[in-house]
Design a protein around this motif. Structure first.
Motif, PDB file in Angstrom:
ATOM      1  N   ILE A 486       0.856  -1.185   0.000  1.00  0.00           N
ATOM      2  CA  ILE A 486       0.000   0.000   0.000  1.00  0.00           C
ATOM      3  C   ILE A 486       0.892   1.235   0.000  1.00  0.00           C
ATOM      4  O   ILE A 486       1.925   1.281   0.679  1.00  0.00           O
ATOM      5  N   ARG A 487       0.492   2.209  -0.783  1.00  0.00           N
ATOM      6  CA  ARG A 487       1.187   3.491  -0.843  1.00  0.00           C
ATOM      7  C   ARG A 487       0.814   4.278   0.416  1.00  0.00           C
ATOM      8  O   ARG A 487      -0.361   4.333   0.799  1.00  0.00           O
ATOM      9  N   LEU A 488       1.830   4.855   1.036  1.00  0.00           N
ATOM     10  CA  LEU A 488       1.597   5.548   2.311  1.00  0.00           C
ATOM     11  C   LEU A 488       0.575   6.678   2.152  1.00  0.00           C
ATOM     12  O   LEU A 488      -0.297   6.868   3.012  1.00  0.00           O
ATOM     13  N   GLY A 489       0.661   7.420   1.038  1.00  0.00           N
ATOM     14  CA  GLY A 489      -0.292   8.510   0.790  1.00  0.00           C
ATOM     15  C   GLY A 489      -1.730   8.008   0.768  1.00  0.00           C
ATOM     16  O   GLY A 489      -2.650   8.672   1.273  1.00  0.00           O
ATOM     17  N   ASN A 490      -1.926   6.815   0.185  1.00  0.00           N
ATOM     18  CA  ASN A 490      -3.276   6.245   0.165  1.00  0.00           C
ATOM     19  C   ASN A 490      -3.718   5.751   1.535  1.00  0.00           C
ATOM     20  O   ASN A 490      -4.887   5.888   1.907  1.00  0.00           O
ATOM     21  N   PHE A 491      -2.753   5.207   2.270  1.00  0.00           N
ATOM     22  CA  PHE A 491      -3.098   4.746   3.616  1.00  0.00           C
ATOM     23  C   PHE A 491      -3.623   5.920   4.442  1.00  0.00           C
ATOM     24  O   PHE A 491      -4.648   5.827   5.123  1.00  0.00           O
ATOM     25  N   GLU A 492      -2.929   7.062   4.343  1.00  0.00           N
ATOM     26  CA  GLU A 492      -3.298   8.231   5.136  1.00  0.00           C
ATOM     27  C   GLU A 492      -4.604   8.852   4.634  1.00  0.00           C
ATOM     28  O   GLU A 492      -5.508   9.166   5.418  1.00  0.00           O
ATOM     29  N   GLU A 493      -4.700   9.021   3.307  1.00  0.00           N
ATOM     30  CA  GLU A 493      -5.889   9.678   2.770  1.00  0.00           C
ATOM     31  C   GLU A 493      -7.151   8.839   2.994  1.00  0.00           C
ATOM     32  O   GLU A 493      -8.258   9.376   3.147  1.00  0.00           O
ATOM     33  N   GLY A 494      -6.973   7.510   3.014  1.00  0.00           N
ATOM     34  CA  GLY A 494      -8.122   6.639   3.254  1.00  0.00           C
ATOM     35  C   GLY A 494      -8.774   6.910   4.602  1.00  0.00           C
ATOM     36  O   GLY A 494      -9.996   6.836   4.741  1.00  0.00           O
ATOM     37  N   ILE A 495      -7.961   7.244   5.591  1.00  0.00           N
ATOM     38  CA  ILE A 495      -8.526   7.572   6.911  1.00  0.00           C
ATOM     39  C   ILE A 495      -9.374   8.836   6.793  1.00  0.00           C
ATOM     40  O   ILE A 495     -10.498   8.905   7.318  1.00  0.00           O
ATOM     41  N   ALA A 496      -8.861   9.845   6.070  1.00  0.00           N
ATOM     42  CA  ALA A 496      -9.605  11.096   5.883  1.00  0.00           C
ATOM     43  C   ALA A 496     -10.906  10.858   5.120  1.00  0.00           C
ATOM     44  O   ALA A 496     -11.958  11.431   5.444  1.00  0.00           O
ATOM     45  N   ILE A 497     -10.849   9.995   4.103  1.00  0.00           N
ATOM     46  CA  ILE A 497     -12.061   9.712   3.310  1.00  0.00           C
ATOM     47  C   ILE A 497     -13.138   9.082   4.193  1.00  0.00           C
ATOM     48  O   ILE A 497     -14.304   9.500   4.195  1.00  0.00           O
ATOM     49  N   ILE A 498     -12.726   8.076   4.961  1.00  0.00           N
ATOM     50  CA  ILE A 498     -13.726   7.377   5.783  1.00  0.00           C
ATOM     51  C   ILE A 498     -14.269   8.320   6.866  1.00  0.00           C
ATOM     52  O   ILE A 498     -15.478   8.346   7.135  1.00  0.00           O
ATOM     53  N   LEU A 499     -13.365   9.128   7.439  1.00  0.00           N
ATOM     54  CA  LEU A 499     -13.821  10.123   8.422  1.00  0.00           C
ATOM     55  C   LEU A 499     -14.809  11.097   7.774  1.00  0.00           C
ATOM     56  O   LEU A 499     -15.862  11.424   8.358  1.00  0.00           O
ATOM     57  N   ALA A 500     -14.479  11.558   6.556  1.00  0.00           N
ATOM     58  CA  ALA A 500     -15.338  12.535   5.878  1.00  0.00           C
ATOM     59  C   ALA A 500     -16.740  11.984   5.641  1.00  0.00           C
ATOM     60  O   ALA A 500     -17.740  12.675   5.869  1.00  0.00           O
ATOM     61  N   VAL A 501     -16.834  10.738   5.209  1.00  0.00           N
ATOM     62  CA  VAL A 501     -18.175  10.217   4.921  1.00  0.00           C
ATOM     63  C   VAL A 501     -18.932   9.907   6.212  1.00  0.00           C
ATOM     64  O   VAL A 501     -20.139  10.147   6.299  1.00  0.00           O
ATOM     65  N   LEU A 502     -18.218   9.420   7.238  1.00  0.00           N
ATOM     66  CA  LEU A 502     -18.922   9.120   8.494  1.00  0.00           C
ATOM     67  C   LEU A 502     -19.390  10.409   9.182  1.00  0.00           C
ATOM     68  O   LEU A 502     -20.411  10.418   9.870  1.00  0.00           O
ATOM     69  N   ALA A 503     -18.616  11.491   8.986  1.00  0.00           N
ATOM     70  CA  ALA A 503     -18.967  12.776   9.609  1.00  0.00           C
ATOM     71  C   ALA A 503     -19.976  13.569   8.787  1.00  0.00           C
ATOM     72  O   ALA A 503     -20.498  14.590   9.250  1.00  0.00           O
TER      73      ALA A 503
END
Lengths: 508, 508
Positions: A486-503
């Motif tokens: 996994i690309r580190l940038g994707n690992f990090e951005e994935g957390i933001a994406i999931i947070l964004a949709v849950l919020a």
């Protein structure tokens, strides 16, 4: 369709001014980033747990580890027994929420062939960066404590498929809690420890537990985004069926000199059957295989908006020309496929010997689309082989069958699950698109049907819920192959994406 | 032809009353039997020497062992250097002899896959007998010191192919000496330690050593007799060429969901090429493949005299119908064959994974007949693949070739040696037939062309000698496969056969 997309974007923008105060995009990013160091350590620990679903003991251990992670985050957990490994159900209510989102996560991974990996143990995560000459240089894990670079990668089995989404989801929950945001949906997380097994019992499990799984929508955190690595939502996925076809020569291998030109060669027979299944352009020739599929102009326009750079894809793959099933990649995926994933007969390479082999075997996977009737497709392939003069069996032939049937084949098929496809303007479609548009300032790429398979059709059909996939890993992750990463940038951005949709506030 | 056979039988009978006193058949049997206990011990010791020709060290040791055996029997020995392993030349003159027989023996064996053998070590000989339920029961080796049963078998790699003929020849020499018989021919034995390798350097070696190898005839002790296990002489053998064909998909395996229906599948491509090489009846479809071969009525009559029980052969093989190359097995062997001896792509069985493989490979052997021009046949196959639109290379494609050629294939071919065929009424044909007729009281079975390959064509063409094979092992020996064996009755009778022909007076 173009008009509808514009309307949808407008709806998403309006939603940003919803009922309750919404976290601004920079706050989402900050809260997500805060979780990264802890998430990386948890990820490393999780990657070290072998998850080949063929190994029940390993998976049982992993299920316990994961259940504890959910429990530690305030989820009520339980294991739902199945015919093999249990599913985890982890629930967390949101005070005041009137809607429930069922979240699907996958825990198991493909088998490993350690000799083909560029690291000693595919279950021991290795941090690497690209060198100037295009190779990979290993970095000490401790480098993650300093300035992380988004292009660094973590190599391990299931790094992308699908342990990262599991950890990204847990980290997003932590971020949600740290930000003090109560989501607008109750969460019911179902963890599947046998996704890669493509097992037949899941549909029965969903029926058995339909009351426990009841929800208003299904969100799947799995798979890569569009190959451009831009934010993506996926509204459908192909299903999968498989078959193993075996043809027969002499009962035991025979010297090719003594009997070459006399005893039938199982490899040639297998080749002739396989060759008859597809034409020169790669289109399946079985009558009815593509029945019921129409790509109308509106659909074609949606498919055309996906920013595929097919020249770049082909160049990366080392392929000059794609198969001719459809004029574009996106359109090709709207059709069922027939893929020879393995061939074996006799010996090759330095083990080669001059024999007529006793058997030849092909492993084939058939990706299904929403219009495909899996039973009918598999039956039509089997009947096609019978039409070539073969006596087709579900098992190895008996001596009597060998004596009486000049052409014998064994056809072992398994229909894992069908495809699903959700309307773009369904409730989860609008909600998730709004959350991602809020984070990124533009609409994500919308994929009508993803080529890969996730076992979602049983949920969709039994629970009657619309389902959407939210991808969070890089497309070039060597999924299912050696050197998965996994690309580190994707690992990090994935957390933001999931947070964004849950919020994201749900429309009233 | 029938008349010619009758005349030949009469000639043989007359030869029985040749220039010097001839050992009666019962004396031949008695002298051969006397050698059996010692030959079995020597055989066991020899079988324990690993002889996979891929292992130069093992073969070097074996060559030394074998050379010592010839030296101990009064042969002058020397090693003839080649590009790889040396040939052994062992010579023994017969006082008064005016003719010289070159004897060809093979020392190496096929590789082993110990896990597929029903014994711990394929190089440790195991004595077995059939049980009532058709299985095999191991007997202690010491049972060979008591009453031996001809149906017992010795299992080991190269038991039949071709260590038994080596030991049978040595034992026949001992018997000849014990009987005090001086043969009518000088003996020049050439031992080939790389027969199974089907290497390209042998023809050059024969040219290089043509003076040392000069002889009046060539006798090959190798291979099984007719499948009826009745005494047989073989007047020809097919040659062999091989090729490895590789087709290409994506540069590395790709997820079959993401790209199924889009990236070309190398297994399907390989299948389509292989399917195009043969028709549904198993006949090669390449134009000119069978050119120059005519089976006239006389030849067909000789072939028809071979007592094949094709129904029994097919039943033993578990095959209901043979391929349709020719109406009979004997006739089929008069044609070149094309046999897919191995297939590999991706993974099968419990290793299976849902990928589009990067490559698919077929290993093919082409058995050649006397009429086949090996270069032309191999070239015509390559050209046929080019005719299907492939860019055909001798190596893996470069990135540039991947970019520019939609269809790529690698074709690696090796022409080992051609076929040979000797006239039935040649000098060695008449001599050997007379010797066997004397021992058995009836003509042996005459085989026009043996299906298997022995590297005899270079000797025949370079040295200008007629060549005949004298078989001495059981046909059902699992040659080239796991659980290779020799039937004890054949091991013993082979010594008598070789003694009978060596003791046979040569016609004046």
């Amino acid at each position: 369709m173009r008009n509808r997309v514009i309307v949808m974007a407008a709806v998403c923008a309006l939603w940003g001014a919803g009922a309750r105060a919404q976290l601004p995009p920079d706050a989402i990013r900050r809260h997500a980033d805060d979780q990264v160091p802890r998430a990386l350590e948890l990820f490393r620990e999780y990657l070290a747990l072998p998850n080949d679903a063929n190994n029940i003991e390993d998976l049982t251990h992993l299920i316990g580890w994961l259940e504890a992670q959910f429990a530690a985050r305030g989820f009520e957990t339980r294991q739902l027994e199945t015919e093999r490994l249990p599913l985890i159900l982890a629930e967390r209510s949101a005070p005041g929420a009137t809607r429930t989102a069922l979240v699907y996560l996958q825990a198991d991974g493909q088998p490993v062939d350690p000799g083909r990996w560029d690291q000693p143990d595919p279950y021991e995560a290795v941090l690497k960066r690209r060198t100037d000459d295009g190779g990979w240089e290993t970095l000490p894990w401790s480098r993650l404590e300093g300035d992380r670079h988004p292009e660094w990668r973590i190599f391990a089995r299931s790094a992308s498929d699908s342990k990262a989404p599991n950890i990204q989801f847990l980290a997003a929950i932590d971020a949600l809690d740290a930000a003090g945001v109560t989501p607008d949906v109750n969460l019911k997380v179902i963890v599947d420890p046998e996704e890669e097994m493509a097992l037949a019992h899941l549909p029965r499990d969903v029926v058995r537990y339909r009351d426990l799984l009841a929800a208003d929508m299904l969100v799947i955190f799995d798979g890569p985004p569009h190959v451009s690595n831009r934010p993506t939502l996926v509204f459908g996925a192909r299903g999968i069926a498989t078959f193993r076809l075996t043809t027969y020569g002499p009962r035991v291998p025979q010297h090719s000199g003594h009997y070459g030109n006399y005893l039938p060669n199982p490899g040639v027979r297998l080749a002739r059957i396989l060759a008859s299944l597809k034409d020169d352009a790669g289109r399946v020739t079985i009558p009815g295989f593509y029945d019921g599929i129409t790509i109308d102009d509106e659909t074609r326009a949606v498919l055309a908006r996906v920013p595929d750079d097919e020249a770049a894809i082909l160049d990366a793959m080392g392929v000059a020309e794609p198969d001719g099933v459809a004029p574009t990649l996106q359109e090709a995926i709207q059709y069922p496929s027939l893929n020879v994933r393995g061939l074996a007969s006799g010996w090759v390479g330095d083990q080669v010997r001059t024999i007529i082999p006793g058997t030849a075997t092909a492993e084939v996977d058939v990706r299904l689309v929403k219009e495909s009737d899996p039973e009918r497709l598999i039956r039509s392939i089997r009947e096609h082989i019978e039409g070539l003069g073969y006596r087709v069996l579900d098992r190895a032939p008996t001596d009597e069958e060998r004596r009486t049937h000049p052409r014998l084949a064994t056809f072992e098929s398994d229909i894992s699950y069908g495809a699903f496809r959700t309307a773009f303007d369904s409730e989860p479609g609008r909600w998730l698109a709004a959350g991602m548009t809020h984070l990124f300032g533009q609409m994500p790429i919308l994929i009508r049907t993803h080529g890969g398979s996730v076992p979602i059709a049983p949920f969709v059909s039994t629970l009657g819920v619309p389902a959407v996939l939210v991808p969070s890993v890089n497309p070039d992750n060597n999924q299912h192959s050696p050197n998965e990463n996994i690309r580190l940038g994707n690992f990090e951005e994935g957390i933001a994406i999931i947070l964004a949709v849950l919020a994201q506030p749900l429309a009233p």
